[in-house]
Motif scaffolding. Structure first.
Motif, PDB file in Angstrom:
ATOM      1  N   TYR A 250       0.833  -1.207   0.000  1.00  0.00           N
ATOM      2  CA  TYR A 250       0.000   0.000   0.000  1.00  0.00           C
ATOM      3  C   TYR A 250       0.870   1.261   0.000  1.00  0.00           C
ATOM      4  O   TYR A 250       0.516   2.272  -0.608  1.00  0.00           O
ATOM      5  N   GLY A 251       2.020   1.198   0.667  1.00  0.00           N
ATOM      6  CA  GLY A 251       2.926   2.338   0.674  1.00  0.00           C
ATOM      7  C   GLY A 251       3.469   2.650  -0.704  1.00  0.00           C
ATOM      8  O   GLY A 251       3.686   3.826  -1.046  1.00  0.00           O
ATOM      9  N   LEU A 252       3.687   1.620  -1.512  1.00  0.00           N
ATOM     10  CA  LEU A 252       4.227   1.807  -2.862  1.00  0.00           C
ATOM     11  C   LEU A 252       3.137   2.022  -3.903  1.00  0.00           C
ATOM     12  O   LEU A 252       3.353   2.707  -4.905  1.00  0.00           O
ATOM     13  N   ASP A 253       1.971   1.421  -3.680  1.00  0.00           N
ATOM     14  CA  ASP A 253       0.885   1.496  -4.654  1.00  0.00           C
ATOM     15  C   ASP A 253      -0.424   1.841  -3.951  1.00  0.00           C
ATOM     16  O   ASP A 253      -1.138   0.953  -3.487  1.00  0.00           O
ATOM     17  N   PRO A 254      -0.758   3.118  -3.844  1.00  0.00           N
ATOM     18  CA  PRO A 254      -1.982   3.527  -3.150  1.00  0.00           C
ATOM     19  C   PRO A 254      -3.257   2.988  -3.793  1.00  0.00           C
ATOM     20  O   PRO A 254      -4.325   3.057  -3.178  1.00  0.00           O
ATOM     21  N   GLU A 255      -3.180   2.448  -5.016  1.00  0.00           N
ATOM     22  CA  GLU A 255      -4.360   1.879  -5.647  1.00  0.00           C
ATOM     23  C   GLU A 255      -4.734   0.519  -5.041  1.00  0.00           C
ATOM     24  O   GLU A 255      -5.861   0.056  -5.195  1.00  0.00           O
ATOM     25  N   PHE A 256      -3.795  -0.124  -4.371  1.00  0.00           N
ATOM     26  CA  PHE A 256      -4.049  -1.416  -3.728  1.00  0.00           C
ATOM     27  C   PHE A 256      -5.202  -1.264  -2.743  1.00  0.00           C
ATOM     28  O   PHE A 256      -5.206  -0.365  -1.903  1.00  0.00           O
ATOM     29  N   ILE A 257      -6.182  -2.132  -2.840  1.00  0.00           N
ATOM     30  CA  ILE A 257      -7.388  -1.985  -2.020  1.00  0.00           C
ATOM     31  C   ILE A 257      -7.112  -2.183  -0.543  1.00  0.00           C
ATOM     32  O   ILE A 257      -7.814  -1.640   0.305  1.00  0.00           O
ATOM     33  N   GLY A 258      -6.102  -2.967  -0.205  1.00  0.00           N
ATOM     34  CA  GLY A 258      -5.617  -3.029   1.159  1.00  0.00           C
ATOM     35  C   GLY A 258      -6.126  -4.173   2.008  1.00  0.00           C
ATOM     36  O   GLY A 258      -7.166  -4.776   1.730  1.00  0.00           O
ATOM     37  N   PRO A 259      -5.374  -4.481   3.084  1.00  0.00           N
ATOM     38  CA  PRO A 259      -5.658  -5.688   3.887  1.00  0.00           C
ATOM     39  C   PRO A 259      -6.965  -5.646   4.662  1.00  0.00           C
ATOM     40  O   PRO A 259      -7.664  -6.659   4.733  1.00  0.00           O
ATOM     41  N   ALA A 260      -7.328  -4.519   5.272  1.00  0.00           N
ATOM     42  CA  ALA A 260      -8.552  -4.486   6.082  1.00  0.00           C
ATOM     43  C   ALA A 260      -9.791  -4.700   5.223  1.00  0.00           C
ATOM     44  O   ALA A 260     -10.711  -5.427   5.610  1.00  0.00           O
ATOM     45  N   ALA A 261      -9.831  -4.078   4.060  1.00  0.00           N
ATOM     46  CA  ALA A 261     -10.984  -4.238   3.171  1.00  0.00           C
ATOM     47  C   ALA A 261     -11.127  -5.692   2.731  1.00  0.00           C
ATOM     48  O   ALA A 261     -12.237  -6.235   2.680  1.00  0.00           O
ATOM     49  N   ILE A 262     -10.008  -6.344   2.440  1.00  0.00           N
ATOM     50  CA  ILE A 262     -10.059  -7.738   1.998  1.00  0.00           C
ATOM     51  C   ILE A 262     -10.477  -8.650   3.150  1.00  0.00           C
ATOM     52  O   ILE A 262     -11.255  -9.597   2.968  1.00  0.00           O
ATOM     53  N   ALA A 263      -9.978  -8.372   4.362  1.00  0.00           N
ATOM     54  CA  ALA A 263     -10.372  -9.172   5.520  1.00  0.00           C
ATOM     55  C   ALA A 263     -11.866  -9.053   5.788  1.00  0.00           C
ATOM     56  O   ALA A 263     -12.526 -10.042   6.140  1.00  0.00           O
ATOM     57  N   LEU A 264     -12.424  -7.859   5.608  1.00  0.00           N
ATOM     58  CA  LEU A 264     -13.862  -7.682   5.820  1.00  0.00           C
ATOM     59  C   LEU A 264     -14.674  -8.372   4.732  1.00  0.00           C
ATOM     60  O   LEU A 264     -15.767  -8.886   4.984  1.00  0.00           O
ATOM     61  N   ALA A 265     -14.148  -8.393   3.521  1.00  0.00           N
ATOM     62  CA  ALA A 265     -14.817  -9.147   2.461  1.00  0.00           C
ATOM     63  C   ALA A 265     -14.878 -10.628   2.809  1.00  0.00           C
ATOM     64  O   ALA A 265     -15.909 -11.290   2.645  1.00  0.00           O
ATOM     65  N   GLU A 266     -13.786 -11.151   3.331  1.00  0.00           N
ATOM     66  CA  GLU A 266     -13.750 -12.564   3.720  1.00  0.00           C
ATOM     67  C   GLU A 266     -14.699 -12.827   4.893  1.00  0.00           C
ATOM     68  O   GLU A 266     -15.328 -13.891   4.961  1.00  0.00           O
ATOM     69  N   ARG A 267     -14.830 -11.856   5.796  1.00  0.00           N
ATOM     70  CA  ARG A 267     -15.758 -12.025   6.911  1.00  0.00           C
ATOM     71  C   ARG A 267     -17.175 -12.308   6.411  1.00  0.00           C
ATOM     72  O   ARG A 267     -17.874 -13.176   6.937  1.00  0.00           O
ATOM     73  N   TYR A 268     -17.605 -11.573   5.380  1.00  0.00           N
ATOM     74  CA  TYR A 268     -18.970 -11.767   4.883  1.00  0.00           C
ATOM     75  C   TYR A 268     -19.067 -12.983   3.974  1.00  0.00           C
ATOM     76  O   TYR A 268     -20.106 -13.641   3.926  1.00  0.00           O
ATOM     77  N   ASP A 269     -18.009 -13.306   3.260  1.00  0.00           N
ATOM     78  CA  ASP A 269     -18.025 -14.529   2.451  1.00  0.00           C
ATOM     79  C   ASP A 269     -18.240 -15.764   3.315  1.00  0.00           C
ATOM     80  O   ASP A 269     -18.881 -16.731   2.887  1.00  0.00           O
ATOM     81  N   LEU A 270     -17.676 -15.750   4.523  1.00  0.00           N
ATOM     82  CA  LEU A 270     -17.759 -16.906   5.406  1.00  0.00           C
ATOM     83  C   LEU A 270     -19.045 -16.936   6.228  1.00  0.00           C
ATOM     84  O   LEU A 270     -19.301 -17.910   6.935  1.00  0.00           O
ATOM     85  N   ASP A 271     -19.841 -15.892   6.123  1.00  0.00           N
ATOM     86  CA  ASP A 271     -21.094 -15.820   6.871  1.00  0.00           C
ATOM     87  C   ASP A 271     -22.141 -16.702   6.180  1.00  0.00           C
ATOM     88  O   ASP A 271     -22.396 -16.545   4.981  1.00  0.00           O
ATOM     89  N   SER A 272     -22.759 -17.614   6.921  1.00  0.00           N
ATOM     90  CA  SER A 272     -23.715 -18.559   6.346  1.00  0.00           C
ATOM     91  C   SER A 272     -24.945 -17.869   5.780  1.00  0.00           C
ATOM     92  O   SER A 272     -25.673 -18.447   4.973  1.00  0.00           O
ATOM     93  N   ARG A 273     -25.190 -16.619   6.167  1.00  0.00           N
ATOM     94  CA  ARG A 273     -26.375 -15.891   5.697  1.00  0.00           C
ATOM     95  C   ARG A 273     -26.116 -15.159   4.391  1.00  0.00           C
ATOM     96  O   ARG A 273     -27.036 -14.623   3.781  1.00  0.00           O
ATOM     97  N   ASP A 274     -24.886 -15.121   3.957  1.00  0.00           N
ATOM     98  CA  ASP A 274     -24.499 -14.289   2.815  1.00  0.00           C
ATOM     99  C   ASP A 274     -24.419 -15.094   1.522  1.00  0.00           C
ATOM    100  O   ASP A 274     -24.088 -16.277   1.533  1.00  0.00           O
ATOM    101  N   ARG A 275     -24.725 -14.416   0.408  1.00  0.00           N
ATOM    102  CA  ARG A 275     -24.625 -15.043  -0.910  1.00  0.00           C
ATOM    103  C   ARG A 275     -23.879 -14.136  -1.886  1.00  0.00           C
ATOM    104  O   ARG A 275     -24.106 -14.202  -3.089  1.00  0.00           O
ATOM    105  N   GLY A 276     -22.988 -13.303  -1.380  1.00  0.00           N
ATOM    106  CA  GLY A 276     -22.330 -12.320  -2.242  1.00  0.00           C
ATOM    107  C   GLY A 276     -20.881 -12.607  -2.578  1.00  0.00           C
ATOM    108  O   GLY A 276     -20.161 -11.722  -3.030  1.00  0.00           O
ATOM    109  N   GLU A 277     -20.447 -13.851  -2.382  1.00  0.00           N
ATOM    110  CA  GLU A 277     -19.038 -14.175  -2.599  1.00  0.00           C
ATOM    111  C   GLU A 277     -18.580 -13.872  -4.018  1.00  0.00           C
ATOM    112  O   GLU A 277     -17.503 -13.328  -4.237  1.00  0.00           O
TER     113      GLU A 277
END
Length: 249
Positions: A164-191
């Motif tokens: 992220y320091g070299l490429d500010p366009e990188f979406i970044g670790p926290a956003a990806i971790a939160l995406a995985e949080r919802y992918d793993l949720d049994s109520r979600d269908r947005g993977e």
């Protein structure tokens, strides 16, 4: 133990200062005092012009993240006694524009976060569940995503991430971790919708797996693991697309 410890604090007002400079303050060294306590002492008793963010003082809000002796830390959970005899260097989080002193601009993260759709996506409207329907989960289903749900958006992982320091366009670790949080949720269908976003050039493949994001996370979320899991998902989708007929994917 000494009676006081010195804070070496980065000061910067972009509208008047040509570049950041250091200012030193002596604060009481008490066993129970954190770096945030020291900064509040400066703000309340010594120099009211010092600017920094904080809210809960309990490691929950995530707003008091700063670089302490070069390490991204929550200042409410970083004890002055652990950095004795000092001085303790306090700077704004790296990789973000400085608004003033220790306050950084988080607009980039706030703009990127909605791209990964960090909410439960349900087939009825592709955004939310029905408000009058109870979606039950077993303890095992909760455990599947609980670790990734602990993110408090403190931005320590972004400050530690060399990509992220070299490429500010990188979406970044926290956003990806939160995406995985919802992918793993049994109520979600947005993977699939999230995967389509994260396989772009500024998504998971920008990560070189340094692992600093996981090392500095105060809640042990492990964003690096979430990124690697997404890379595996993307690879599996590529294999399926190549080997299986369209109707079987």
């Amino acid at each position: 133990m000494a009676d006081s410890i010195r804070l070496r604090v980065s000061r910067y007002r972009p509208d008047t200062d040509p570049e950041p400079h250091w200012q030193e303050y002596d604060v009481p060294l008490r066993k129970e005092w954190t770096v945030l306590d020291g900064l509040n002492h400066v703000k309340n008793e010594v120099d009211t012009t010092l600017s920094f963010r904080w809210s809960c003082r309990m490691g929950i809000c995530g707003s008091c993240g700063m670089n302490v002796d070069g390490e991204p830390r929550l200042t409410c959970a970083t004890f002055l006694s652990d950095h004795a005899p000092g001085p303790v260097t306090v700077e704004p989080l790296a990789n973000f524009p400085v608004v003033r002193d220790l306050v950084v601009d988080l607009s980039d993260f706030m703009a990127k976060l909605p791209r990964v759709k960090p909410w439960i996506i349900h087939p009825d409207d592709h955004r939310t569940v029905e408000p009058d329907v109870e979606y039950l989960q077993t303890p095992e289903q909760l455990d599947a995503y609980k670790q990734f749900s602990m993110c408090i958006n403190c931005m320590l992982c972004y400050a530690a991430c060399p990509v992220y320091g070299l490429d500010p366009e990188f979406i970044g670790p926290a956003a990806i971790a939160l995406a995985e949080r919802y992918d793993l949720d049994s109520r979600d269908r947005g993977e699939r919708e999230r995967l389509d976003v994260l396989v772009e050039h500024d998504g998971v493949y920008g990560c070189t797996f340094v692992g600093e994001c996981t090392r500095v996370c105060p809640k042990h979320v492990d964003p690096a693991a979430a990124i690697q899991r997404y890379k595996l998902k993307a690879a599996m989708e590529t294999v399926k697309a190549f080997l299986l007929p369209r109707g079987a994917r």
